[in-house]
Design a protein around this motif. Structure first.
Motif, PDB file in Angstrom:
ATOM      1  N   ASP A 111       1.009  -1.087   0.150  1.00 26.85           N
ATOM      2  CA  ASP A 111      -0.160  -0.099   0.111  1.00 26.85           C
ATOM      3  C   ASP A 111       0.907   1.511  -0.026  1.00 26.85           C
ATOM      4  N   TRP A 113       2.858   3.340  -2.097  1.00 29.81           N
ATOM      5  CA  TRP A 113       2.932   4.082  -3.285  1.00 29.81           C
ATOM      6  C   TRP A 113       4.349   4.720  -4.057  1.00 29.81           C
ATOM      7  N   LEU A 142      -2.599   5.046  -5.579  1.00 25.76           N
ATOM      8  CA  LEU A 142      -2.672   4.649  -3.501  1.00 25.76           C
ATOM      9  C   LEU A 142      -2.304   6.021  -3.149  1.00 25.76           C
TER      10      LEU A 142
END
Length: 150
Positions: A111, A113, A142
């Protein structure tokens, strides 16, 4: 900087082309016969699709550049650690090593980015554009807090 200039020139040329094609479509519609109106409408669809495609790509580039600027400010831009041949091509063994590290990083923190951004850069360096684009799209989603498909 050179890439930005090339992109701007290409976009400008495309816009001129879309205007020219669109004007031909309008002329065909003005002619008034069933055949010319049909062709005119078909010709007008092409610039609409082209403008949409250009807009989507421009937004993608802007978002990716924003992520790059943010990552640079944090000091987290990836270092180009790929070995290259004398011609400048990426050495496959070196690329496999980097991909393994980047993939492990994204699997550990799926999760984040930043991990996806670095993976996208590694793919891009190895000239794997489809995977680079998908990884960058995921990084953008994200970062923006949008849902991401698995």
């Amino acid at each position: 900087m050179r890439a930005k200039i090339t992109y701007a020139v290409t976009a400008a040329v495309l816009v001129v082309y879309f205007v020219l094609v669109g004007s031909r479509g309008v002329l065909l519609i003005k002619h008034g016969t069933v055949l010319t109106v049909t062709f005119g409408v078909a010709v007008l669809i092409l610039p609409v699709i082209g403008v949409w495609f250009l807009w989507q790509n421009t937004r993608f580039v802007q978002r990716a550049n924003r992520l790059a600027a943010e990552l640079e400010a944090e000091g987290g831009l990836p270092v180009d650690e790929l070995k290259r041949t004398p011609s400048g091509r990426v050495d496959r063994d070196s690329a496999d090593e980097v991909f393994a590290r980047r993939k492990a990083e994204t699997e550990d923190t799926p999760d984040d980015w930043r991990c996806w951004f670095r993976l996208a850069v590694a793919y891009h360096d190895a000239r794997d554009t489809p995977r680079a684009r998908k990884a960058m799209q995921r990084a953008i989603a994200l970062r923006e807090g949008r849902p991401v498909s698995a």
